[in-house]
Design a protein around this motif. Structure first.
Motif, PDB file in Angstrom:
ATOM      1  N   LEU A  72      10.533   4.375 -12.682  1.00 29.00           N
ATOM      2  CA  LEU A  72       9.714   5.456 -12.742  1.00 29.00           C
ATOM      3  C   LEU A  72       8.470   5.156 -12.243  1.00 29.00           C
ATOM      4  O   LEU A  72       8.247   6.292 -11.052  1.00 29.00           O
ATOM      5  N   ALA A  73       7.875   4.462 -12.013  1.00 29.44           N
ATOM      6  CA  ALA A  73       7.049   4.504 -10.997  1.00 29.44           C
ATOM      7  C   ALA A  73       7.524   3.951  -9.548  1.00 29.44           C
ATOM      8  O   ALA A  73       8.729   3.498  -9.753  1.00 29.44           O
ATOM      9  N   PRO A  74       6.744   4.381  -8.787  1.00 30.67           N
ATOM     10  CA  PRO A  74       7.379   4.903  -7.311  1.00 30.67           C
ATOM     11  C   PRO A  74       7.691   2.848  -7.097  1.00 30.67           C
ATOM     12  O   PRO A  74       6.905   2.085  -7.260  1.00 30.67           O
ATOM     13  N   ARG A  75       8.824   2.445  -6.513  1.00 31.13           N
ATOM     14  CA  ARG A  75       9.675   1.593  -5.661  1.00 31.13           C
ATOM     15  C   ARG A  75       9.247   0.581  -5.301  1.00 31.13           C
ATOM     16  O   ARG A  75       9.696  -0.274  -4.496  1.00 31.13           O
ATOM     17  N   THR A  76       8.254   1.025  -4.167  1.00 35.83           N
ATOM     18  CA  THR A  76       7.850   0.801  -2.831  1.00 35.83           C
ATOM     19  C   THR A  76       6.685  -0.163  -2.264  1.00 35.83           C
ATOM     20  O   THR A  76       6.235  -0.449  -3.714  1.00 35.83           O
ATOM     21  N   PRO A  77       6.706  -0.798  -1.996  1.00 35.16           N
ATOM     22  CA  PRO A  77       5.847  -2.078  -1.315  1.00 35.16           C
ATOM     23  C   PRO A  77       4.413  -1.527  -1.720  1.00 35.16           C
ATOM     24  O   PRO A  77       3.469  -2.367  -2.723  1.00 35.16           O
ATOM     25  N   GLU A  78       3.930  -0.545  -0.772  1.00 33.84           N
ATOM     26  CA  GLU A  78       2.909   0.069  -0.754  1.00 33.84           C
ATOM     27  C   GLU A  78       2.524   0.239  -2.142  1.00 33.84           C
ATOM     28  O   GLU A  78       0.988  -0.367  -2.488  1.00 33.84           O
TER      29      GLU A  78
ATOM     30  N   PRO B 253      13.521  11.394  10.285  1.00 35.76           N
ATOM     31  CA  PRO B 253      12.690  12.257   8.640  1.00 35.76           C
ATOM     32  C   PRO B 253      11.464  11.475   9.287  1.00 35.76           C
ATOM     33  O   PRO B 253      10.831  10.600  10.302  1.00 35.76           O
ATOM     34  N   VAL B 254      10.605  12.514   9.263  1.00 37.36           N
ATOM     35  CA  VAL B 254       9.369  12.636  10.077  1.00 37.36           C
ATOM     36  C   VAL B 254       8.159  12.698   8.331  1.00 37.36           C
ATOM     37  O   VAL B 254       7.824  13.533   7.574  1.00 37.36           O
ATOM     38  N   HIS B 255       7.106  12.085   8.582  1.00 31.18           N
ATOM     39  CA  HIS B 255       6.102  11.906   7.377  1.00 31.18           C
ATOM     40  C   HIS B 255       5.287  12.305   7.589  1.00 31.18           C
ATOM     41  O   HIS B 255       4.103  10.884   8.060  1.00 31.18           O
ATOM     42  N   LEU B 256       4.332  13.386   7.571  1.00 30.73           N
ATOM     43  CA  LEU B 256       2.647  13.589   8.003  1.00 30.73           C
ATOM     44  C   LEU B 256       1.756  13.708   6.876  1.00 30.73           C
ATOM     45  O   LEU B 256       2.010  14.148   5.847  1.00 30.73           O
ATOM     46  N   VAL B 257       0.966  12.237   6.939  1.00 32.31           N
ATOM     47  CA  VAL B 257       0.199  11.537   5.438  1.00 32.31           C
ATOM     48  C   VAL B 257      -0.477  11.290   5.802  1.00 32.31           C
ATOM     49  O   VAL B 257      -1.524  11.963   7.148  1.00 32.31           O
ATOM     50  N   TYR B 258      -1.713  11.077   4.761  1.00 32.46           N
ATOM     51  CA  TYR B 258      -3.166  11.150   5.331  1.00 32.46           C
ATOM     52  C   TYR B 258      -3.930  10.285   3.777  1.00 32.46           C
ATOM     53  O   TYR B 258      -4.362  10.136   2.867  1.00 32.46           O
ATOM     54  N   SER B 259      -3.492   8.456   5.094  1.00 35.03           N
ATOM     55  CA  SER B 259      -3.391   7.807   4.160  1.00 35.03           C
ATOM     56  C   SER B 259      -4.918   7.143   4.687  1.00 35.03           C
ATOM     57  O   SER B 259      -5.523   6.590   5.483  1.00 35.03           O
ATOM     58  N   THR B 260      -6.239   6.943   3.273  1.00 38.22           N
ATOM     59  CA  THR B 260      -7.439   6.597   3.402  1.00 38.22           C
ATOM     60  C   THR B 260      -7.450   5.178   3.256  1.00 38.22           C
ATOM     61  O   THR B 260      -8.773   4.202   3.230  1.00 38.22           O
ATOM     62  N   ALA B 261      -6.666   4.978   2.116  1.00 38.11           N
ATOM     63  CA  ALA B 261      -6.949   3.072   1.311  1.00 38.11           C
ATOM     64  C   ALA B 261      -5.405   2.702   2.278  1.00 38.11           C
ATOM     65  O   ALA B 261      -4.204   3.590   1.484  1.00 38.11           O
ATOM     66  N   TRP B 262      -5.067   1.938   2.157  1.00 35.38           N
ATOM     67  CA  TRP B 262      -3.373   1.045   2.115  1.00 35.38           C
ATOM     68  C   TRP B 262      -3.620  -0.746   2.183  1.00 35.38           C
ATOM     69  O   TRP B 262      -4.495  -0.609   3.330  1.00 35.38           O
ATOM     70  N   ALA B 263      -2.457  -1.262   1.804  1.00 35.39           N
ATOM     71  CA  ALA B 263      -2.281  -2.616   2.191  1.00 35.39           C
ATOM     72  C   ALA B 263      -1.295  -3.207   3.229  1.00 35.39           C
ATOM     73  O   ALA B 263      -0.456  -2.523   3.056  1.00 35.39           O
ATOM     74  N   GLY B 264      -1.607  -4.265   4.007  1.00 36.07           N
ATOM     75  CA  GLY B 264      -0.915  -4.688   4.743  1.00 36.07           C
ATOM     76  C   GLY B 264      -0.031  -5.325   3.785  1.00 36.07           C
ATOM     77  O   GLY B 264      -0.241  -5.660   3.374  1.00 36.07           O
ATOM     78  N   PRO B 265       0.392  -5.754   4.583  1.00 30.48           N
ATOM     79  CA  PRO B 265       1.350  -7.013   4.205  1.00 30.48           C
ATOM     80  C   PRO B 265       1.054  -7.803   3.828  1.00 30.48           C
ATOM     81  O   PRO B 265       1.339  -8.891   2.366  1.00 30.48           O
ATOM     82  N   THR B 266       0.069  -8.320   4.089  1.00 31.55           N
ATOM     83  CA  THR B 266      -0.854  -9.465   3.627  1.00 31.55           C
ATOM     84  C   THR B 266      -1.318  -9.214   2.449  1.00 31.55           C
ATOM     85  O   THR B 266      -2.121 -10.304   1.717  1.00 31.55           O
ATOM     86  N   GLY B 267      -1.632  -7.833   1.691  1.00 33.04           N
ATOM     87  CA  GLY B 267      -2.023  -7.284   1.194  1.00 33.04           C
ATOM     88  C   GLY B 267      -3.686  -6.916   1.326  1.00 33.04           C
ATOM     89  O   GLY B 267      -4.419  -6.211  -0.127  1.00 33.04           O
ATOM     90  N   ARG B 268      -3.495  -6.844   2.438  1.00 39.07           N
ATOM     91  CA  ARG B 268      -5.335  -7.140   2.786  1.00 39.07           C
ATOM     92  C   ARG B 268      -5.346  -4.998   3.051  1.00 39.07           C
ATOM     93  O   ARG B 268      -4.740  -5.075   3.611  1.00 39.07           O
ATOM     94  N   MET B 269      -6.540  -5.100   2.453  1.00 34.92           N
ATOM     95  CA  MET B 269      -6.938  -3.796   2.741  1.00 34.92           C
ATOM     96  C   MET B 269      -7.534  -3.211   3.627  1.00 34.92           C
ATOM     97  O   MET B 269      -8.322  -3.934   4.589  1.00 34.92           O
ATOM     98  N   SER B 270      -6.632  -1.635   3.880  1.00 38.35           N
ATOM     99  CA  SER B 270      -7.462  -0.978   5.314  1.00 38.35           C
ATOM    100  C   SER B 270      -7.992   0.381   4.490  1.00 38.35           C
ATOM    101  O   SER B 270      -7.247   1.013   3.897  1.00 38.35           O
TER     102      SER B 270
END
Length: 534
Positions: A170-176, A489-506
């Motif tokens: 059920l939960a999103p299967r994305t790495p993010e 595909p184009v995605h216009l998103v509004y992300s104020t918090a996300w994690a890079g591949p190493t897991g460190r947050m931006s």
């Protein structure tokens, strides 16, 4: 006087019982009897057509409360016990409450009510975990995203057939999403351990500085994971490197100096960052899992546009987005880029024509001479023949267009993914704006700092010489449409918090205030950031 709600419930019960009897319960002696359990289920399910039809279709055989249902029941209770970990409203599907009700059931009628309560909880859980607890457009009108929801009937069928795989999927299967879940856990652990320590006191700090401010900066950088264990008392190279890394992760100019913007970001509490992560989890649930093997990712808060192929960023450029005003904020949605226009004309949006240019023309008919006045037949109109003062924003009968040129508002190329909001990506002659940290200056469309390189990257899959193809059209000076053989595909998103591949947050600023509105809506739905829920 009887309540209309009582009449409605009674009518629903009658329909459920009619459905039950319609299965042949009276005519067929082997059909299940109208027991207190079936009557209780029918009554409890009466206000839901889906649940009513589900139980009627299975002759009111239990899904949860029969002796053979223990494994299925436990799988579900285990799953929803993790609601707070997903940042979802626990009370909608309270595992502890459902388990307590099951244990407390003494009669068949009690069992019937628990049966339906668990089915309602399952539908709510599948709805929220797959597509979010909120409806995006109802939270903020600038969020145009269409959420993919599961069909409730399919949920019940799939769960009954194979409960654990269904719940696990059920939960999103994305790495993010997985990285955000980990960030939430780490932030809650940090908060429980006392946070990041005292804030850094006000005042600019730069390499070579000493004093209490530098010590507070050092300690906070260590707590945040940007600096290893250190006893240095001065602003040395290690602290400067840590500050630069912090600045990069927060969208700040990486100059290694703690100025006003960097200080403000450093002093944001882990509790506030946790709120941003919870909002990010909800936003991630709104997005389709399949974003396209090759897609364009425009993060409004990061002022960036990227081309992503196979999960890797293959091109990146700075962007300018819409101003922070109600009618100019860039919306959030997904679509498909179909073509680019080289040497485009700018067809001035009606709102800009009437709000900005008509008042100018009323004062001076020769104002904005770079724009052509166009009538309803598409013909250029001589301005000298028009009494602009005879019109207002409602009845102005003309449109305006800027022909292709180096000074065109769209620059020399625009990238089209036709949508109801007339939003697209484009070049601009105003290059200086890309040097700003906060780049919210447009009327809503997305301006690109490197539009030519962006075009070459898009055309690379359909041409051995994408630059030559683009430049050959550009040199003609004529408006030319170049279609993409494979829409992107184009995605216009509004992300104020996300994690890079190493897991460190931006983290980025909530420039339009949308995250704040979403957070309040999540709170109203029952989400309690940082609390032990259930």
């Amino acid at each position: 006087m009887s309540s209309p709600h009582r009449h409605k419930a009674g009518f629903g019960l009658a329909l459920c019982l009619a459905a039950f009897l319609g299965t042949g319960a009276l005519a067929n002696p082997s059909a299940p009897a109208l027991t207190p359990f079936t009557r209780s289920v029918a009554e409890a399910a009466g206000r839901s057509d889906v649940i009513s039809a589900f139980y009627a279709g299975r002759s009111y055989r239990p899904l949860w409360t029969g002796p053979e249902d223990a494994e299925r029941r436990q799988a579900f209770l285990t799953a929803i016990a993790q609601a707070s970990a997903h940042g979802l409203p626990v009370q909608r599907y309270d595992a502890a409450e459902l388990a307590a009700r099951f244990r407390a059931a003494r009669t068949e009628a009690d069992r019937g009510r628990v049966e339906v309560a668990m089915t309602r909880a399952l539908l709510a859980w599948a709805h929220d975990l797959r597509g979010g607890a909120l409806e995006p457009g109802k939270v903020d009108p600038g969020i145009k995203r269409e959420v993919q929801r599961l069909d409730p009937r399919s949920v019940l069928t799939a769960f009954e057939a194979d409960p654990r795989p269904f719940l696990n999927g059920l939960a999103p299967r994305t790495p993010e999403y997985a990285r955000l879940m980990r960030a939430r856990m780490e932030l809650e652990a940090r908060i429980a351990a006392g946070g990041w320590g005292p804030q850094v006191p006000a005042g600019k700090l730069r390499p070579g500085a000493t004093g209490e401010g530098v010590l507070a900066l050092r300690n906070r950088l260590m707590a945040m994971g940007y600096l290893g264990r250190s006893t240095v008392a001065g602003y040395d190279a290690s602290i400067e490197a840590a500050v630069r890394a912090f600045q990069i992760d927060h969208g700040l100019t990486p100059d290694g100096v703690v100025g006003e913007g960097t200080l403000a970001a450093l002093n944001v509490s882990p509790e506030t960052r946790l709120e941003s992560v919870l909002v990010a989890l909800e936003r991630e649930r709104w997005l389709a899992s399949d974003r396209g093997e090759r897609h364009i990712w425009v993060n409004l808060t990061d002022f960036s546009a990227r081309i992503v192929e196979g999960g890797k960023v293959t091109f990146e450029t700075r962007s300018v987005i819409g101003k922070d005003s109600p009618d100019q904020r860039s919306p959030e949605f997904s679509d498909e880029m179909e073509y680019m226009v080289i040497n485009p004309s700018w067809h001035v949006p009606r709102s800009i024509t009437t709000k900005e240019y008509l008042p100018l023309l009323q004062r001076n008919p020769n104002a904005a001479a770079h724009l052509k006045l166009i009538d309803s037949r598409g013909q250029v109109v001589n301005r000298g023949s028009v009494n602009f003062n005879a019109y207002n924003a409602r009845n102005f009968p003309y449109s305006m267009r800027q022909p292709p040129s180096d000074g065109n508002a769209l620059g020399l190329v625009k990238f089209m993914f036709p949508n109801p909001w007339n939003i697209y990506l484009h070049d601009t002659p105003s290059k200086s704006l890309f040097d700003r940290e906060v780049r919210a200056f447009s009327h809503g469309c997305i301006r690109l700092a490197q539009p030519f390189d962006f075009a070459y990257a898009l055309l690379a899959r359909q041409s051995d010489d994408p630059e030559g193809l683009f430049q050959s059209h550009l040199r003609t000076g004529k408006e030319t449409v170049v279609r993409l053989e494979e829409p992107v595909p184009v995605h216009l998103v509004y992300s104020t918090a996300w994690a890079g591949p190493t897991g460190r947050m931006s983290y980025r600023q909530d420039i339009y205030g949308r995250d704040g509105v979403i957070l309040e809506a999540l709170r109203a739905a029952g989400v309690v950031p940082g609390a032990v829920q259930g």
